[in-house]
Design an enzyme around this catalytic site. Structure first.
Site, PDB file in Angstrom:
ATOM      1  N   ALA A 182       0.799  -1.227   0.000  1.00 51.49           N
ATOM      2  CA  ALA A 182       0.000   0.000   0.000  1.00 51.49           C
ATOM      3  C   ALA A 182       0.829   1.273   0.000  1.00 51.49           C
ATOM      4  CB  ALA A 182      -0.930  -0.019   1.213  1.00 51.49           C
ATOM      5  N   ARG A 183       1.914   1.286   0.737  1.00 46.23           N
ATOM      6  CA  ARG A 183       2.656   2.532   0.933  1.00 46.23           C
ATOM      7  C   ARG A 183       3.526   2.904  -0.261  1.00 46.23           C
ATOM      8  NH1 ARG A 183       6.696   0.194   5.603  1.00 46.23           N
ATOM      9  NH2 ARG A 183       8.047  -1.098   4.295  1.00 46.23           N
ATOM     10  N   GLU A 378      11.716  -2.905  -8.601  1.00 48.80           N
ATOM     11  CA  GLU A 378      11.835  -2.051  -7.416  1.00 48.80           C
ATOM     12  C   GLU A 378      12.324  -0.696  -7.899  1.00 48.80           C
ATOM     13  OE1 GLU A 378      10.911  -2.696  -4.419  1.00 48.80           O
ATOM     14  OE2 GLU A 378      10.800  -4.885  -4.254  1.00 48.80           O
TER      15      GLU A 378
END
Length: 412
Positions: A182-183, A378
Site C-alpha cells: 500500500a505505501r 523495485e
C-alpha cells in the site's frame, strides 16, 4: 524486544479517533552490507515490532525510538557499516502532506486542464481517470471491476489493446500490477503514467501495441486508502488477522511455494493459506482468463532500483529455466533507463541479490500462472527525503520506469 503495548495504542488511536499514526523521532538507518552473512544477521530484525525494512535489501531500515540504541549496538558489534539518514520520519511525512494539501488547494483555485504527475493520486482520482479513458477511447480501452477488497472497495483493471479494447487472443499479453504494497505510492503512479502514455499518446508507441496490456494499478485499495488517511507506512491489506493485528502481505499470499507464518502482526504475514485474500484471488482469476497468451508479468514496487527475476523462494537460488533471457531483457531495460538519465538499476535473481521470499507474485506468475517472463521492479525511492520520493520528482521516476516497460514490451 516487542512493543505490543505501543502497537495496541496506535491501533486504538486509528480505530477510535481516525488519527494519523505518528512516526515522531523514528529514525531511518542506511545500511551497507558487506556479505550474505551480515544480511542474514540483519534479517533477524525484520519481524521485530518497531523495525521496518523500507526496501527488500534492508538498505533502509526505520527504527522505533526505544529500539535505536539496541539496533545501533547490534550494527557496531557486527561491523555493519551504517549511518542515520532520517532523524525524524514524521517530519518527512508532514512535508509530504503539506505539499499535497497546498497542491490540491492550488488546483482547486486554478482548475486542472490536463493530467499531471505532480502529486500522488488517491484511488478515487485513479479510478475516475480510468473511467474517463474508457469513455473517451472505446476502441482502445476497456475498464472492469475484477473483484472487491475486504472493505468492499472495487479492484479495477484496464485493458489497452488495438482490438477494440478487448484482449485479442492472438497477441502476447503483458500483465502489470501496482500497489500490492500500500505505501508504495510511486510504484502506483508509474503504472498510471504508463496507462496515460499508452492511451493518450498512443500514436507515439505503436511498437508497444503489438501486445495486449492488462493493468491493475491499485491491487490493494484498502491498504492504499489507509496509507493516505491513517498510516503512511502501511504495507499490507486490511484483513483482520487477529483481535490486535490487521493485514496480510499480499506478496506472500500467492500459491507458488507459499509458506505459513506464525507472527500475525508481521509486515510479511502470509495469511491463513495460499490465495486466502480477496485481492490475491482477483489477480489470480484475471491472470487465468488469459492463460493461453500470457507473456510478461511485471510487479511494480518501490524501492531499490532493481530488476529482479524468479525464483526467489530458495537459497541457493533456483533460477527459472530461461534465466538467460530474463537477464538479457533486464540488462536491455537497465540500459534504456540509463539512456534517459535514470538511475543505475541492478539486474539479478531476487534470492541472490536480496533474500528468500515465499509466495511472491513473480514466482507464481512464472511457476504456475503460465507467463513466459516475470519480473519484480523495485523503482526509485525517497532516500533521505522519506519513504517514497517527493512528488516533485515523480515525473522523472515515472518516465524512467516507462523505459523499462517499453524495452521489455519490444523484447518479447
Amino acid at each position: 524486544m516487542k512493543f505490543t503495548a505501543t502497537l495496541v495504542v496506535l491501533a486504538l488511536a486509528v480505530l477510535v479517533g481516525g488519527e494519523q499514526v505518528s512516526y515522531r523521532n523514528f529514525k531511518v538507518f542506511k545500511i551497507d552490507l558487506a556479505s550474505r552473512e551480515q544480511h542474514a544477521l540483519l534479517k533477524r530484525w525484520e519481524d521485530v515490532e518497531g523495525v521496518d525494512f523500507w526496501d527488500r535489501a534492508g538498505r533502509r531500515v526505520m527504527i522505533h525510538p526505544e529500539l535505536q540504541k539496541h539496533f545501533e549496538n547490534f550494527l557496531v558489534a557486527n561491523k555493519i557499516a551504517h549511518e542515520v539518514i532520517i532523524e525524524d520520519v514524521e517530519a518527512t511525512i508532514e512535508a509530504e502532506r503539506k505539499y499535497d494539501q497546498e497542491y490540491k488547494k492550488s488546483k482547486a483555485t486554478l482548475g486542472r486542464s490536463t493530467v499531471d504527475f505532480e502529486h500522488f493520486w488517491d484511488t478515487q482520482e485513479i479510478y475516475g481517470y480510468l473511467d474517463e479513458l474508457a469513455a473517451s477511447y472505446p476502441n482502445l480501452v476497456s475498464v472492469e471491476v475484477i473483484g472487491h477488497s475486504h472493505e468492499n472497495r472495487e479492484i479495477k483493471a484496464i485493458t489497452i489493446t488495438s482490438t477494440n479494447g478487448q484482449v485479442s487472443g492472438t497477441k502476447p499479453v503483458i500483465f502489470i500490477d501496482g500497489g500490492v504494497h500500500a505505501r508504495e505510492w510511486a510504484g502506483i503512479m508509474s503504472v498510471v503514467y504508463l496507462i496515460h502514455e499508452l492511451v493518450e499518446h498512443n500514436s507515439d508507441y505503436q511498437d508497444m501495441m503489438t501486445n495486449d496490456w492488462v493493468i491493475v494499478p491499485v491491487a490493494n485499495p484498502d491498504g492504499y486508502e489507509f496509507s493516505h488517511t491513517s498510516n503512511r507506512m502501511w504495507r499490507k491489506n486490511r484483513f483482520p488477522s487477529s483481535i490486535l493485528c490487521t493485514g496480510v502481505d499480499l506478496n506472500r499470499n500467492f500459491e507458488y511455494m507459499w509458506a505459513s507464518g506464525s507472527n500475525l502482526c508481521s509486515d510479511t504475514y502470509p495469511g491463513t493459506g495460499p490465495v486466502s485474500e480477496l485481492e490475491t484471488q482477483a489477480l489470480v482469476s484475471l491472470m487465468s482468463r488469459y492463460r493461453n497468451n500470457l507473456s510478461l508479468y511485471l510487479a511494480v514496487h518501490t524501492y531499490g532500483d532493481m530488476i529482479l527475476y524468479p525464483f526467489g523462494y530458495a537459497w541457493p537460488f533456483i533460477p527459472v529455466s530461461n534465466a538467460a533471457e530474463h537477464i538479457a531483457m533486464g540488462e536491455k531495460a537497465k540500459a534504456a533507463v540509463s539512456a534517459v538519465g535514470g538511475p543505475n538499476y541492478i539486474v539479478g535473481n531476487s534470492a541472490e541479490i536480496l533474500y528468500t521470499a515465499y509466495g511472491a507474485s513473480d514466482d507464481y506468475a512464472v511457476g504456475l500462472a503460465g507467463f513466459t517472463y516475470g519480473f519484480t521492479l523495485e523503482l526509485t525511492g525517497g532516500g533521505s527525503q522519506g519513504f517514497d520520493l517527493p512528488a516533485s520528482q515523480l515525473q522523472h521516476v515515472a518516465h524512467s520506469a516507462f523505459q523499462i516497460y517499453r524495452s521489455m514490451a519490444n523484447d518479447i
